[in-house]
Structure formats: C-alpha cells, structure tokens
Design an enzyme around this catalytic site. Structure first.
Site, PDB file in Angstrom:
ATOM      1  N   GLU A 111      12.611  -6.022 -19.271  1.00  0.00           N
ATOM      2  CA  GLU A 111      12.977  -6.421 -17.903  1.00  0.00           C
ATOM      3  C   GLU A 111      12.394  -7.774 -17.488  1.00  0.00           C
ATOM      4  O   GLU A 111      13.129  -8.537 -16.880  1.00  0.00           O
ATOM      5  CB  GLU A 111      12.525  -5.343 -16.908  1.00  0.00           C
ATOM      6  CG  GLU A 111      13.103  -3.977 -17.140  1.00  0.00           C
ATOM      7  CD  GLU A 111      12.417  -3.202 -18.250  1.00  0.00           C
ATOM      8  OE1 GLU A 111      11.267  -3.512 -18.596  1.00  0.00           O
ATOM      9  OE2 GLU A 111      13.052  -2.297 -18.810  1.00  0.00           O
ATOM     10  N   ASP A 118      11.836  -3.466 -26.453  1.00  0.00           N
ATOM     11  CA  ASP A 118      11.397  -2.665 -25.316  1.00  0.00           C
ATOM     12  C   ASP A 118      10.791  -3.576 -24.246  1.00  0.00           C
ATOM     13  O   ASP A 118      10.545  -4.763 -24.465  1.00  0.00           O
ATOM     14  CB  ASP A 118      10.370  -1.647 -25.790  1.00  0.00           C
ATOM     15  CG  ASP A 118      10.357  -0.381 -24.953  1.00  0.00           C
ATOM     16  OD1 ASP A 118      10.854  -0.427 -23.810  1.00  0.00           O
ATOM     17  OD2 ASP A 118       9.852   0.647 -25.434  1.00  0.00           O
ATOM     18  N   ASP A 160      13.502   4.753 -19.626  1.00  0.00           N
ATOM     19  CA  ASP A 160      12.623   5.921 -19.677  1.00  0.00           C
ATOM     20  C   ASP A 160      12.932   6.877 -18.526  1.00  0.00           C
ATOM     21  O   ASP A 160      12.213   6.949 -17.531  1.00  0.00           O
ATOM     22  CB  ASP A 160      11.165   5.478 -19.609  1.00  0.00           C
ATOM     23  CG  ASP A 160      10.782   4.597 -20.777  1.00  0.00           C
ATOM     24  OD1 ASP A 160      11.513   4.585 -21.775  1.00  0.00           O
ATOM     25  OD2 ASP A 160       9.741   3.916 -20.693  1.00  0.00           O
TER      26      ASP A 160
END
Length: 681
Positions: free
Chosen positions: A383, A380, A450
């Site tokens: 980025e 997770d 998300d």
C-alpha cells in the site's frame, strides 16, 4: 464571464481568468479533460498511456463548442460548462454548476463544478463535481471491504490500506466509463444529489471518459489506454498452497511431498514472510533455509513453482539500509522520526517511485532469489501499510504521499516486472496486496488482503473481486478461508473453508492461505503492536477432517480439469483487458435481472457459479441469464435461461452451470462420474 475557446488539431482549449482547460481525444470513443490554474498545463499522464494520432471533429460557434471522438461528444459553452453525450445524442454525464443566473441582489448560491483552491496548504485541493444520474448503477473502483457491489450512494476513500485498493475507474450502467486520473489521496462520493471527486493535494483536475454501449466495451476502451495484462503463465492456473507460515526448508518440502504422495495437484507453494534475517535484506536466512537451490530443484522435479514473500520494509540492521539511505531510495518523513512501520522492529518503507530504486530492488531479488530459479514474488505490504495513515508526513522522491500516494503499489510491481522482462521472462506474474490504475500491465495479481475468517467477510470478497475486475484488474484472488483466525478443529470454520474453497475454484487464481490457530488453542487479544507468527496452525487440505478432505480433494480435481478453460479465459483477458471473474450483467447487459444479481459469478463467458455465503444454507436461489441454455454440471440437465431455480446446496455442492454450446461441459466433466462427491440433483 465568457471564456476564450480555441480549436487545435486534437483538442479544444478554453481559458477564463486564471483557468486553463483542455478537452482532447484520447483513445477510442474517449475524451480527456484537464483543468489547471497554472500558466501551462502539467504534462503528466499518470494512468494514461500516450496515444497515436487521433482526429476528433471540433466545432466552434459564438456561444459554444464541441469535440467529437467516435461515439462520444463533449459540448462546452463559453462559461466553461461541460456536458458529455453518446452517439445517440443522449446525455451521459454533466458537470454540476450552481451559479448566479439571476440578479446579484437575489443572493442565489454559487458553487462551481471545477475548484482548485489552497485551503491552508502549499498545494491546491482539487474538487470536481458532476450531476447525479437518476437510477444510475456504478461498478469498479478497485476493492473495498463492504457488502455492496453497486457503489451508487457510497463514499470511498481514494487511498490504499490493507484490504482496500483504490483504482479510480468505474463503469456506469448509463453507458460510459470514467477514470479520475489523479493519484492523490482523497475521496469520491457517489451521492444521490451529486458525484464529487476530491484530491487533497493537486494542481490539476484530470479525468478521462469513454462511451461504451456495454460494460465490456467501456472496459476494453479503458484498458486500451491504461494497459492490459501480459501472458498468463500456465503454472498459475493450478492450485496454490500457502499459509502463515512455513518456518524452514524442510517444512516446505515435506508439505509438497505430502501433496504428491496423496496424488493431489499442486502448482505453487509459498514461503511467507520472515524467512529472512532482517527486513530489507531480501534474502533467505541460512539457519532455516540452508540450501535454497536444492529446495527449488526438488520442487521443480515435482512440477511445483516456489513463490517467496517480499516486503518493502527496511530496518536499520539490514545490510541494505545504509546504501538505500545514501541513494535516497527510502521513504522520508517531513516531520517526526523516520519510523513508518512496526513489525518485530521499527522499519522505513522502500521508495519505488524512481527508476533507480526499482532497478536496485530487482537486482537484489535477482541476486538472492532469482539465481536459484525463483521467478514468482509476493509483493506484500504494497500500500504501503503505514502505522499511521498521516499522508501529509510521508514523502517519496517523486512527490509527497498526499499528491502521488496512489502510484506506490504500481511502481512496486513495475520494479519486478521491468526487471523480469529485461531478463527475458515472458510471463511475469507477481502477487500484490494493492494496485492502482494501470497496474494490470505490470504482471499484477491482486489479492484482497488480510481479511477475517467469517461468512460476512467471505461475502465481501466476492464483491471485491468483481469490482476489481471492472476496474481493469483481470488477475485476482483472495485468501481461501480468510486470513485472520480460523480454527482447523472448529466445525463452523470447516464449513466456511469448504464454501470459500468452492468460490476459489472459480477464481482466476485458486489459492489457500491463512493464519490458522494452533489446534486446541483459544484466541488471545493482545494490543502489543505485533503478533505471534510462530504459532500458525496447519492449513493444508487434509487439515480439516476426513469429510472435508474428501470434498476439498474433489474440488482440487475439478480445478485441474478446468485449467485449460482458465487459461483460455486468461488469454482473452490479455487480448482485451476483460476480467476473468465477471458479474452476470457483464456478459448479459441486456438482461435486467442480471443487473440485480450480486451474489453469482461467472468465470469467463461460459461458467456460472452461485457461491453459498451463509452458514447452514441448504438451498439457494440461482438465476440463469436469458439468451442461453444452461447445463447443470452435476446431472447434465439443461435449463432455459431467464428463470430462477431453488437449488439444493448440501456442503459438497456449489451450484454450477455451463453455457450450452460452449463445449466446456464435455471437457470439464471429464471422468467425474457421479458428480462432485457422488452427489446428484
């Protein structure tokens, strides 16, 4: 103004003033172009893997030169202008030059196609401009949150954010594929009058182009030089259960037990974030997970794999912070304080851009999770998700975020992949929230981040998944039902969940996830910089009422019957690099109607579905491609391709057709007498 052209064994080189330009053969039917104002050409291949010996045809005349590699040819004149042609001598792409071809006193404009210029910084800004092709359609580029499949006319950020993944490769309906081989932060504008790529900090212009008669051919050429996914693990083809979040060991086990008690298929269950004491520990908190080995063993007895969440955030209280800082394995800040993210504390991001850092992370995961038999990780925050996207502040060991920010998620995935392969795990697959060009070769399963629980967001995910596939990402999924919001007691949300689940059954990975509202509560908007992750409501298939449970159960059984086909499609992706989730035109490029159809999907070559993406939608148009006959899954009726049907879509139905002659109708239909939920058209 004439430059000096030279022909070498594998390339053309051109020099004028301080510009050095290479055009070279790189892979099948493909060319790579590089331009710099440095004395020597930088030798960093980024997304491109080294190639074996390629022997292009090079011709040099007094006023021009050409280099031909299979089906593609580049011609450059002595002024340095480049145009690309296919094997039919048709122009497919051309640099855009506006120069003084008239007397100077007429003051004509002078704009160059290739620009490397320092605009107030220490590293040049790179700008590359091409002519815009009339009626061109553009696909790929990763995933962006918008309702467009065709990217012509769009301007895109070349950077990663939560739910935005920049993979700078696209496929054109004009018969070519193009890679902007540069990980710098920037933009691309596919405008009506020009196409312009910008890198905010780069000392080189570097791009790769391939000629392909079909989208599949262009993508095969691209993945041949950037990498292809490995073996698809068999457990991945089944159903994945997840939510934000299971708080402790008993919740995880009881959920899996309930699936088994109900006779429901379950392949993977997920432990999401904050199962640790501190971010950066990369281990279970023993207060809530007292016996991980017993948990993993019981799940394996049920035939269920366990996936755990891993964040690259490290807080000063972590047992690993001091050592990571000492070794230089944390992202640095050129200005301000060294705090890059806030989530229940202040964190610094792990820096995966060096081999030593990648090995450190994997060894920690192996020590704290792998020893129990856990081999699936949820990477997770990949980025990474900076609190403020001020890329000029952040710096990795391999360079500044402005120059190399694109490679962060690739290096993050590589850390786990390389470690697993070294340990003899043949089929690594790890879920990640971001990717870059070439990430597919590191076991990357990309998900769309998300996103919100709404029909509009649902429509966006279909486009995102299709374009991610055309950017080389064969393994893709989304949060069924959306991540943010969704009340299990709401009839509106229950409808959305069913429609999204229908799409999930035809996705490469079928995975239920989301941050559901606790039953009977209303949403509260609090701008505290944090959120309450302890109040997540239920998100299992039986959480949405008896009617929906019956529909979702049948969908799970359908996915279970589809698993052999999913695995066959994944094997093709490993061999060719082609996506599992496809547009109609990807399989039927000669059918013009397929290029205009953006809301239907194909899983592999043989299965076609038309998701229902608006609330209360009781029927929808379905186009069946020319060249094949199509079997209605529900009643066995056969339709000729090349026609549009108006298909009834009660809640339990997603229009689903199987290509005649594939043999899949008999395999998938199986024992499903009466059709899905007994409905017949």
């Amino acid at each position: 103004m004439k430059g000096i052209v030279k022909g070498e064994q594998e390339r053309l080189s051109w020099r004028y003033d301080d510009e050095l330009l290479y055009i070279e053969a790189w892979g099948r039917d493909s060319l790579r172009v590089r331009s710099t104002h440095l004395e020597k050409m930088p030798e960093k291949d980024w997304a491109l893997e080294p190639q074996g010996e390629v022997k292009p045809i090079i011709k040099i005349s007094e006023d021009s030169a050409s280099i031909t590699n299979g089906k593609i040819c580049a011609r450059i004149n002595t002024y340095g202008y480049i145009t690309f042609y296919n094997e039919k001598n048709e122009e497919i792409l051309k640099e855009r030059w506006e120069t003084r071809e008239v007397p100077v006193d007429m003051m004509a404009t002078e704009n160059y196609a290739r620009v490397l210029k320092e605009w107030g910084g220490t590293v040049p800004k790179a700008v590359m401009t091409f002519e815009s092709n009339k009626n061109e359609k553009i696909y790929g580029m990763g995933q962006y949150q918008m309702e467009y499949l065709d990217l012509k006319g769009c301007e895109l950020e070349l950077c990663h954010k939560n739910s935005q993944t920049s993979i700078p490769f696209y496929i054109s309906n004009k018969g070519y594929g193009f890679l902007w081989n540069n990980p710098a932060v920037g933009t691309v504008n596919f405008a009506k009058n020009l196409t312009r790529w910008t890198a905010e900090a780069s000392c080189i212009i570097d791009y790769w182009i391939t000629a392909g008669e079909t989208p599949a051919e262009s993508l095969e050429n691209y993945t041949a030089v950037s990498g292809r996914p490995g073996e698809f693990p068999k457990w991945a083809s089944g159903f994945w259960q997840s939510k934000l979040r299971y708080h402790n060991q008993e919740e995880v086990l009881e959920t899996a037990r309930e699936y088994k008690r109900r006779g429901l298929p379950l392949s993977v269950i997920v432990i999401d974030f904050f199962h640790w004491k501190h971010q950066g520990d990369w281990s279970f908190d023993p207060e809530y997970f007292p016996d991980p080995q017993a948990m993993v063993d019981e799940l394996k007895e049920m035939g269920v794999e366990l996936m755990v969440s891993v964040w690259p955030t490290v807080e000063p209280y972590s047992e690993n912070y001091a050592r990571l800082k000492q070794l230089g394995f944390l992202t640095r800040a050129d200005r301000g304080v060294r705090t890059q993210y806030h989530c229940l504390g202040a964190q610094v991001f792990f820096d995966p851009t060096t081999q030593g850092a990648r090995e450190f992370l994997y060894e920690k995961l192996k020590e704290n999770y792998g020893k129990y038999g856990i081999r699936i990780f949820w990477l997770d925050e990949a980025e990474p998700e900076y609190q403020q996207f001020d890329y000029d502040i952040y710096r990795y060991q391999a360079g500044s975020a402005r120059e190399i920010g694109g490679i962060y998620p690739l290096c993050y995935s590589q850390a786990i992949y390389d470690g697993m392969k070294k340990d003899g795990i043949e089929d690594p697959m790890n879920l990640t929230r971001s990717a870059w060009a070439g990430s597919q070769k590191f076991g990357t399963l990309l998900w769309s981040g998300d996103i919100y629980s709404s029909f509009r967001s649902f429509r966006m995910q279909i486009r995102a998944g299709l374009n991610a596939g055309m950017a080389g990402i064969a393994w893709w999924t989304s949060d069924i039902g959306g991540f943010w919001g969704g009340d299990p007691e709401s009839e509106e949300f229950r409808e959305l969940l069913v429609r999204w689940f229908q799409f999930g059954v035809f996705s490469p990975i079928c995975r239920l996830h989301g941050h559901r509202r606790p039953s009977g509560t209303l949403p509260e908007v609090v701008d505290s910089g944090m959120f309450d992750f302890n109040t997540c409501g239920p998100n299992e298939v039986w959480s949405y009422g008896e009617k929906n449970y019956g529909i979702l159960k049948e969908l799970l059984m359908l996915r279970e019957r589809m698993r052999p086909y999913v695995e066959e499609t994944a094997a093709e992706a490993s061999e060719t690099g082609l996506p599992m989730l496809r547009t109609l035109f990807f399989n039927y490029p000669e059918d013009e109607n397929c290029w205009e159809t953006e809301d239907e999907i194909m899983l592999g070559r043989d299965l076609l579905a038309a998701p229902v993406t608006y609330p209360g939608m009781t029927s929808r148009e379905v186009y069946l491609p020319k060249g094949d006959r199509w079997i209605d899954y529900y009643n066995g009726k056969v339709y000729e391709g090349g026609q549009t049907l108006m298909y009834p879509t009660p809640l339990e139905v997603i229009p689903f057709f199987i290509r005649e002659g594939s043999g899949q109708y008999e395999k998938i239909r199986g024992q499903a007498e009466g059709g899905l939920c007994g409905w017949k058209n």
